[in-house]
Design an enzyme around this catalytic site. Structure first.
Site, PDB file in Angstrom:
ATOM      1  N   ARG A 187      -5.755   2.149   0.335  1.00 24.92           N
ATOM      2  CA  ARG A 187      -5.412   2.115  -0.611  1.00 24.92           C
ATOM      3  C   ARG A 187      -6.582   1.087  -1.548  1.00 24.92           C
ATOM      4  NH1 ARG A 187       0.046  -0.750  -4.551  1.00 24.92           N
ATOM      5  NH2 ARG A 187      -0.433   0.931  -6.341  1.00 24.92           N
ATOM      6  N   ALA A 205      12.917  10.334  -8.166  1.00 26.78           N
ATOM      7  CA  ALA A 205      14.069  10.649  -6.227  1.00 26.78           C
ATOM      8  C   ALA A 205      14.062   9.362  -5.759  1.00 26.78           C
ATOM      9  CB  ALA A 205      13.503  11.536  -5.358  1.00 26.78           C
ATOM     10  N   CYS A 258       0.796  -1.113  -0.012  1.00 27.23           N
ATOM     11  CA  CYS A 258      -0.008   0.123  -0.748  1.00 27.23           C
ATOM     12  C   CYS A 258       1.447   1.428   0.082  1.00 27.23           C
ATOM     13  CB  CYS A 258      -1.181   0.039   1.244  1.00 27.23           C
ATOM     14  SG  CYS A 258      -2.542  -1.171   1.255  1.00 27.23           S
ATOM     15  N   GLY A 259       2.148   1.226  -0.013  1.00 29.15           N
ATOM     16  CA  GLY A 259       2.728   2.094   0.263  1.00 29.15           C
ATOM     17  C   GLY A 259       3.470   2.603   1.683  1.00 29.15           C
ATOM     18  N   SER A 317       0.425  -4.677  -7.419  1.00 20.39           N
ATOM     19  CA  SER A 317       1.195  -5.043  -6.466  1.00 20.39           C
ATOM     20  C   SER A 317       2.049  -5.587  -6.020  1.00 20.39           C
ATOM     21  CB  SER A 317       0.984  -3.372  -5.855  1.00 20.39           C
ATOM     22  OG  SER A 317       2.514  -2.643  -5.688  1.00 20.39           O
ATOM     23  N   HIS A 374       2.197  -4.974   9.254  1.00 23.69           N
ATOM     24  CA  HIS A 374       1.462  -4.484   8.318  1.00 23.69           C
ATOM     25  C   HIS A 374       0.427  -5.355   9.198  1.00 23.69           C
ATOM     26  CE1 HIS A 374       3.551  -3.792   4.563  1.00 23.69           C
ATOM     27  NE2 HIS A 374       4.556  -5.265   4.617  1.00 23.69           N
ATOM     28  N   ASN A 390       6.764   1.606   2.391  1.00 22.76           N
ATOM     29  CA  ASN A 390       8.105   2.250   2.524  1.00 22.76           C
ATOM     30  C   ASN A 390       7.897   3.450   1.752  1.00 22.76           C
ATOM     31  OD1 ASN A 390       9.775  -0.460   2.609  1.00 22.76           O
ATOM     32  ND2 ASN A 390       8.093  -1.345   1.509  1.00 22.76           N
ATOM     33  N   LYS A 406       5.783  -1.282 -14.232  1.00 24.61           N
ATOM     34  CA  LYS A 406       6.197  -0.579 -15.216  1.00 24.61           C
ATOM     35  C   LYS A 406       6.576   0.640 -15.496  1.00 24.61           C
ATOM     36  CE  LYS A 406       2.067  -3.154 -16.653  1.00 24.61           C
ATOM     37  NZ  LYS A 406       0.556  -3.558 -17.281  1.00 24.61           N
ATOM     38  N   GLY A 407       8.277   0.589 -14.596  1.00 21.67           N
ATOM     39  CA  GLY A 407       8.522   2.241 -14.905  1.00 21.67           C
ATOM     40  C   GLY A 407       7.714   3.068 -13.837  1.00 21.67           C
TER      41      GLY A 407
END
Length: 305
Positions: free
Chosen positions: A140, A241, A65-66, A148, A118, A68, A260-261
């Site tokens: 999320r 960044a 979910c982000g 993901s 988590h 990090n 995917k970049g």
């Protein structure tokens, strides 16, 4: 005395433990399913020895979910506020790693400590609530989370793979993936959105206005950066960044935090994998789980379409 291994070394050890494991071998049950490579029954027993501090920063999210991303933002906020980086060689999640870390190592980390997890609400150490540590909970869109999660599982070398999207989707919906059901996680935390010392952040809102989100998070944890400092922190937390530092910080898994970049905050990628039937199934599950609760997740529900 041997020197502490670096965080990157520990990530490499975790990946080495995955070699030869099947999906069935990877998971064990502690009421919820967890990966044997980083969690253990002994670890959960030892977790009760964690003595939280009032100044601890607790970050909560379901996998992928982000969190990090938030660790990066909070680390930057701490450094900006007190000119000291929150350095630790431990795995960043309190339920992961060496069961003995709560006896000595965690006590040696200066405040403010970042405690990521988590875990569901009911599984957190009671000292977090007793000592009134502030908790930031990140939600999320579960469809993007699912995509993901699968990408990470099937692309990090050594981690057991799912044979197909359909297999993963079935296991996810039945709560048989690492850290269990994303719906159970949402339900337990959604019941506590108005608790004292708890703040909710929706991943998609964070992505849409990073600068404003950094300001709100800073205020919640009692930091007072200038407008210029807030903008600087947001600039350092952009995709490019964070990507540039990924392998330095996370080692072998760093490059796989990108899909995917794009950074893990890619939005609406689920439309490339979900069938119409799967889309309807997840919509229905999401609405049933949150029915009758005071829901801050309306912003997510709007994005399920």
């Amino acid at each position: 005395m041997a020197e502490d291994k670096t965080f990157v070394d520990k990530i490499s050890e975790v990946l080495a433990k995955c070699e030869g494991l099947t999906l069935k071998d990877l998971l064990f049950s502690q009421g919820t399913t967890y990966p044997v490579t980083v969690c253990s029954a002994a670890m959960f027993q030892a977790l009760e020895d964690l003595e939280a501090r009032r100044g601890d920063i607790v970050l909560v999210s379901y996998p992928k979910c982000g969190v990090n991303w938030l660790i990066k933002i909070l680390s930057d906020l701490i450094f900006t506020a007190i000119q000291s980086k929150p350095v630790s060689t431990e795995l960043p999640f309190i339920e992961c790693g060496d069961p003995g870390k709560y006896q000595v190592k965690m006590k040696q980390i200066p405040s403010p400590r970042i405690l990521a997890t988590h875990l569901n609400y009911d599984c957190l150490p009671k000292s977090i609530f007793k000592n009134k540590a502030k908790i930031l909970v990140l939600f999320r869109n579960p469809k993007d989370t699912a995509v993901s999660f699968l990408y990470f599982h099937n692309n990090v070398p050594g981690i057991p793979r799912y044979s197909s999207w359909d297999e993963f989707f079935s296991e996810l919906m039945n709560g048989k993936v690492s850290w269990g059901s994303c719906f159970d996680h949402a339900v337990t935390w959604n019941k506590h959105i108005e608790d004292e010392n708890t703040m909710i952040v929706i991943h998609e809102d964070l992505k849409e206005n990073l600068t404003a989100s950094v300001k709100q998070i800073a205020e919640f944890f009692g930091f007072s950066p200038t407008a210029e400092q807030i903008q600087s922190i947001a600039d350092r937390a952009t995709y490019q960044a964070v990507k540039d530092k990924a392998q330095e910080i996370h080692g072998a898994v760093g490059s796989f935090l990108f899909h995917k970049g794009k950074f893990v905050c890619v939005v609406e990628d689920w439309k490339n994998l979900f069938t119409e039937a799967q889309n309807q199934e997840m919509d229905a599950k999401f609405k049933v789980c949150l029915e009758g609760t005071l829901s801050v997740l309306q912003g997510i529900e709007e994005r399920l379409e």
